[in-house]
Design a protein around this motif. Structure first.
Motif, PDB file in Angstrom:
ATOM      1  N   GLU A 182       0.815  -1.203   0.000  1.00  0.00           N
ATOM      2  CA  GLU A 182       0.000   0.000   0.000  1.00  0.00           C
ATOM      3  C   GLU A 182       0.857   1.265   0.000  1.00  0.00           C
ATOM      4  O   GLU A 182       1.932   1.308   0.597  1.00  0.00           O
ATOM      5  CB  GLU A 182      -0.880  -0.021   1.258  1.00  0.00           C
ATOM      6  N   ASP A 183       0.377   2.296  -0.666  1.00  0.00           N
ATOM      7  CA  ASP A 183       1.033   3.592  -0.667  1.00  0.00           C
ATOM      8  C   ASP A 183       1.213   4.062   0.779  1.00  0.00           C
ATOM      9  O   ASP A 183       0.266   3.978   1.577  1.00  0.00           O
ATOM     10  CB  ASP A 183       0.176   4.592  -1.444  1.00  0.00           C
ATOM     11  N   PRO A 184       2.410   4.540   1.153  1.00  0.00           N
ATOM     12  CA  PRO A 184       2.652   4.945   2.544  1.00  0.00           C
ATOM     13  C   PRO A 184       1.663   5.984   3.070  1.00  0.00           C
ATOM     14  O   PRO A 184       1.247   5.904   4.225  1.00  0.00           O
ATOM     15  CB  PRO A 184       4.075   5.487   2.510  1.00  0.00           C
ATOM     16  N   ALA A 185       1.262   6.953   2.262  1.00  0.00           N
ATOM     17  CA  ALA A 185       0.324   7.975   2.733  1.00  0.00           C
ATOM     18  C   ALA A 185      -1.053   7.371   3.016  1.00  0.00           C
ATOM     19  O   ALA A 185      -1.701   7.732   4.010  1.00  0.00           O
ATOM     20  CB  ALA A 185       0.213   9.108   1.724  1.00  0.00           C
ATOM     21  N   GLU A 186      -1.496   6.453   2.169  1.00  0.00           N
ATOM     22  CA  GLU A 186      -2.780   5.794   2.410  1.00  0.00           C
ATOM     23  C   GLU A 186      -2.730   4.946   3.675  1.00  0.00           C
ATOM     24  O   GLU A 186      -3.678   4.909   4.452  1.00  0.00           O
ATOM     25  CB  GLU A 186      -3.174   4.940   1.205  1.00  0.00           C
ATOM     26  N   LEU A 187      -1.632   4.280   3.872  1.00  0.00           N
ATOM     27  CA  LEU A 187      -1.439   3.482   5.078  1.00  0.00           C
ATOM     28  C   LEU A 187      -1.443   4.370   6.320  1.00  0.00           C
ATOM     29  O   LEU A 187      -2.114   4.073   7.310  1.00  0.00           O
ATOM     30  CB  LEU A 187      -0.121   2.707   4.976  1.00  0.00           C
ATOM     31  N   MET A 188      -0.705   5.464   6.276  1.00  0.00           N
ATOM     32  CA  MET A 188      -0.659   6.396   7.410  1.00  0.00           C
ATOM     33  C   MET A 188      -2.054   6.886   7.773  1.00  0.00           C
ATOM     34  O   MET A 188      -2.372   7.037   8.952  1.00  0.00           O
ATOM     35  CB  MET A 188       0.221   7.604   7.068  1.00  0.00           C
ATOM     36  N   ALA A 189      -2.890   7.139   6.785  1.00  0.00           N
ATOM     37  CA  ALA A 189      -4.226   7.682   7.027  1.00  0.00           C
ATOM     38  C   ALA A 189      -5.100   6.734   7.839  1.00  0.00           C
ATOM     39  O   ALA A 189      -6.063   7.168   8.466  1.00  0.00           O
ATOM     40  CB  ALA A 189      -4.901   8.023   5.700  1.00  0.00           C
ATOM     41  N   ARG A 190      -4.776   5.464   7.849  1.00  0.00           N
ATOM     42  CA  ARG A 190      -5.533   4.489   8.649  1.00  0.00           C
ATOM     43  C   ARG A 190      -5.099   4.479  10.108  1.00  0.00           C
ATOM     44  O   ARG A 190      -5.795   3.904  10.952  1.00  0.00           O
ATOM     45  CB  ARG A 190      -5.382   3.089   8.055  1.00  0.00           C
ATOM     46  N   TYR A 191      -3.957   5.091  10.434  1.00  0.00           N
ATOM     47  CA  TYR A 191      -3.411   5.037  11.791  1.00  0.00           C
ATOM     48  C   TYR A 191      -3.124   6.403  12.417  1.00  0.00           C
ATOM     49  O   TYR A 191      -3.037   6.508  13.645  1.00  0.00           O
ATOM     50  CB  TYR A 191      -2.114   4.220  11.797  1.00  0.00           C
ATOM     51  N   TYR A 192      -2.933   7.429  11.609  1.00  0.00           N
ATOM     52  CA  TYR A 192      -2.524   8.754  12.099  1.00  0.00           C
ATOM     53  C   TYR A 192      -3.442   9.835  11.543  1.00  0.00           C
ATOM     54  O   TYR A 192      -3.942   9.714  10.428  1.00  0.00           O
ATOM     55  CB  TYR A 192      -1.092   9.068  11.638  1.00  0.00           C
ATOM     56  N   THR A 193      -3.612  10.922  12.317  1.00  0.00           N
ATOM     57  CA  THR A 193      -4.358  12.067  11.811  1.00  0.00           C
ATOM     58  C   THR A 193      -3.458  12.851  10.862  1.00  0.00           C
ATOM     59  O   THR A 193      -2.234  12.761  10.934  1.00  0.00           O
ATOM     60  CB  THR A 193      -4.809  12.995  12.960  1.00  0.00           C
ATOM     61  N   ARG A 194      -4.064  13.636   9.978  1.00  0.00           N
ATOM     62  CA  ARG A 194      -3.281  14.449   9.030  1.00  0.00           C
ATOM     63  C   ARG A 194      -2.441  15.495   9.749  1.00  0.00           C
ATOM     64  O   ARG A 194      -1.411  15.902   9.249  1.00  0.00           O
ATOM     65  CB  ARG A 194      -4.223  15.181   8.073  1.00  0.00           C
ATOM     66  N   ASP A 195      -2.900  15.947  10.919  1.00  0.00           N
ATOM     67  CA  ASP A 195      -2.171  16.969  11.673  1.00  0.00           C
ATOM     68  C   ASP A 195      -1.265  16.358  12.750  1.00  0.00           C
ATOM     69  O   ASP A 195      -0.869  17.029  13.696  1.00  0.00           O
ATOM     70  CB  ASP A 195      -3.133  17.972  12.300  1.00  0.00           C
ATOM     71  N   VAL A 196      -0.898  15.091  12.585  1.00  0.00           N
ATOM     72  CA  VAL A 196      -0.072  14.395  13.570  1.00  0.00           C
ATOM     73  C   VAL A 196       1.246  15.136  13.819  1.00  0.00           C
ATOM     74  O   VAL A 196       1.834  15.714  12.903  1.00  0.00           O
ATOM     75  CB  VAL A 196       0.216  12.933  13.131  1.00  0.00           C
TER      76      VAL A 196
END
Length: 130
Positions: A29-43
């Motif tokens: 999976e694309d790293p940004a898509e993966l991050m979106a499942r675990y972290y907020t955009r303003d992390v």
């Protein structure tokens, strides 16, 4: 992610980092898509005084994906108050180059009601291999 209230804080921390790291290492999976499942955009994650925002965390996933071959999170204790967690845990990792790495982590973190990481402050130190 399941809400923090759905499980004991030790289990929540273990599951959060284990499933995220598993997806990073084993997934395509694309790293940004993966991050979106675990972290907020303003992390914001501050580790040993180094501030990491969304873009820096996404960039960090690429070398992790290439170099990490095995890992285990050992949560020693975790306390929750609302959506905040204080935890002490050890990361046991084996890298493609350089062998085993063991890191002790002391973390204070804030999660959203649905279990996304919003903010974390961490102190880490390398320890001898188990």
């Amino acid at each position: 992610m399941k809400p923090l209230e759905a499980k004991p804080p030790e289990r929540f921390v273990t599951d959060f980092f284990t499933t995220f790291t598993e997806a990073v290492v084993r997934g395509e999976e694309d790293p940004a898509e993966l991050m979106a499942r675990y972290y907020t955009r303003d992390v914001v994650q501050i580790a040993d005084g180094v501030r990491l925002d969304w873009d820096r965390l996404v960039a960090h996933l690429r070398p992790v994906r290439r170099n990490l071959i095995a890992f285990r999170f050992e949560v020693h204790e975790a306390l929750a108050a609302g959506h905040r967690i204080a935890a002490r845990f050890t990361i046991h990792a084996r890298m493609r180059k350089g062998g085993p790495v063991t890191t002790r982590v002391h973390m204070f973190a804030e999660f959203t009601p649905d279990g996304l990481l919003r903010r974390a402050e961490q102190l880490t130190r390398a320890v001898g291999a188990p």
